[in-house]
Design a protein around this motif. Structure first.
Motif, short mmCIF file in Angstrom:
data_model
loop_
_atom_site.label_atom_id
_atom_site.label_comp_id
_atom_site.label_asym_id
_atom_site.label_seq_id
_atom_site.Cartn_x
_atom_site.Cartn_y
_atom_site.Cartn_z
N VAL A 72 62.52 32.56 -16.04
CA VAL A 72 63.13 32.30 -14.73
C VAL A 72 63.16 33.64 -13.99
N ALA A 73 62.65 33.63 -12.75
CA ALA A 73 62.55 34.86 -11.97
C ALA A 73 63.51 34.83 -10.78
N TYR A 74 64.12 35.99 -10.51
CA TYR A 74 65.04 36.15 -9.38
C TYR A 74 64.73 37.45 -8.63
N GLU A 75 65.14 37.44 -7.37
CA GLU A 75 65.17 38.66 -6.57
C GLU A 75 66.25 38.48 -5.52
N ASN A 76 67.12 39.47 -5.37
CA ASN A 76 68.21 39.40 -4.40
C ASN A 76 69.01 38.11 -4.52
N ASP A 77 69.32 37.70 -5.75
CA ASP A 77 70.13 36.53 -6.04
C ASP A 77 69.46 35.20 -5.65
N THR A 78 68.16 35.23 -5.43
CA THR A 78 67.41 34.03 -5.09
C THR A 78 66.39 33.76 -6.18
N GLU A 79 66.37 32.52 -6.66
CA GLU A 79 65.37 32.17 -7.66
C GLU A 79 63.99 32.14 -7.02
N LEU A 80 63.07 32.90 -7.59
CA LEU A 80 61.70 32.94 -7.10
C LEU A 80 60.84 31.86 -7.73
N GLY A 81 61.17 31.48 -8.96
CA GLY A 81 60.40 30.46 -9.64
C GLY A 81 60.77 30.40 -11.10
N ARG A 82 60.23 29.38 -11.78
CA ARG A 82 60.52 29.22 -13.21
C ARG A 82 59.33 28.60 -13.90
N PHE A 83 59.20 28.99 -15.15
CA PHE A 83 58.19 28.44 -16.05
C PHE A 83 58.98 27.97 -17.26
N VAL A 84 59.49 26.74 -17.16
CA VAL A 84 60.41 26.21 -18.13
C VAL A 84 59.83 24.92 -18.71
N SER A 85 59.60 24.93 -20.00
CA SER A 85 59.13 23.73 -20.69
C SER A 85 59.31 23.94 -22.19
N LYS A 86 59.09 22.90 -22.94
CA LYS A 86 59.20 23.01 -24.40
C LYS A 86 57.86 23.39 -25.02
N ASP A 87 56.83 23.53 -24.20
CA ASP A 87 55.48 23.79 -24.71
C ASP A 87 55.25 25.27 -25.03
N ARG A 88 54.35 25.50 -25.99
CA ARG A 88 53.91 26.86 -26.30
C ARG A 88 53.18 27.41 -25.07
N LYS A 89 53.42 28.67 -24.77
CA LYS A 89 52.82 29.29 -23.59
C LYS A 89 51.82 30.36 -24.02
N THR A 90 50.71 30.44 -23.30
CA THR A 90 49.70 31.45 -23.58
C THR A 90 49.91 32.64 -22.66
N GLN A 91 49.28 33.74 -22.99
CA GLN A 91 49.34 34.92 -22.13
C GLN A 91 48.80 34.59 -20.74
N GLU A 92 47.72 33.83 -20.69
CA GLU A 92 47.10 33.47 -19.41
C GLU A 92 48.06 32.64 -18.56
N GLU A 93 48.77 31.71 -19.18
CA GLU A 93 49.72 30.88 -18.44
C GLU A 93 50.89 31.71 -17.91
N ILE A 94 51.38 32.62 -18.72
CA ILE A 94 52.50 33.47 -18.29
C ILE A 94 52.05 34.38 -17.15
N GLU A 95 50.88 34.98 -17.28
CA GLU A 95 50.38 35.85 -16.22
C GLU A 95 50.10 35.06 -14.94
N SER A 96 49.61 33.85 -15.06
CA SER A 96 49.38 33.00 -13.90
C SER A 96 50.69 32.69 -13.19
N PHE A 97 51.75 32.41 -13.96
CA PHE A 97 53.07 32.19 -13.39
C PHE A 97 53.53 33.41 -12.60
N ILE A 98 53.40 34.61 -13.18
CA ILE A 98 53.86 35.83 -12.52
C ILE A 98 53.01 36.13 -11.29
N THR A 99 51.72 35.97 -11.40
CA THR A 99 50.83 36.18 -10.24
C THR A 99 51.22 35.24 -9.11
N GLY A 100 51.55 34.01 -9.44
CA GLY A 100 52.01 33.05 -8.43
C GLY A 100 53.29 33.50 -7.76
N LEU A 101 54.19 34.10 -8.52
CA LEU A 101 55.44 34.63 -7.94
C LEU A 101 55.12 35.71 -6.93
#
Length: 112
Positions: free
Chosen positions: A75-104
């Motif tokens: 879960v990502a925040y900046e200045n008390d505002t949620e920027l986005g989240r990657f929340v699920s019960k699934d296993r995450k890959t490096q590519e998926e995590i980096e894609s989430f951050i790049t999207g942020l």
């Protein structure tokens, strides 16, 4: 990566001007251990974010409050505002995590 110690520390990171990504994890979680080897590379690659590891078992009430049901989750925040989240019960890959951050990052720049 910083390890969260207190709820007040969570609030300090959350309201900070530098964006923060909270990684919700637990010692017993095999999918969390799966991402451990490559997370230092992710942290280094996205140094414009703070990264804070949150132990789900230690901060279960916070997880409930934020509706973080599966781990590992981000879960990502900046200045008390949620920027986005990657929340699920699934296993995450490096590519998926980096894609989430790049999207942020692209969302952040397009909203300015």
């Amino acid at each position: 990566m910083h390890i969260l110690q207190t709820l007040s520390e969570f609030e300090q990171f959350k309201i900070g001007a530098k964006p923060v990504i909270f990684e919700f994890t637990a010692n017993w979680c095999p999918d969390c251990r799966f991402i451990d080897p490559f997370m230092p590379e992710v942290v280094e690659k996205y140094s414009d974010f703070h990264f804070v590891k949150v132990d789900r078992d230690q901060f279960i009430d916070l997880c409930i409050e934020l509706n973080v049901i599966g781990i590992p989750s981000f879960v990502a925040y900046e200045n008390d505002t949620e920027l986005g989240r990657f929340v699920s019960k699934d296993r995450k890959t490096q590519e998926e995590i980096e894609s989430f951050i790049t999207g942020l990052k692209s969302e952040k720049h397009s909203s300015r």
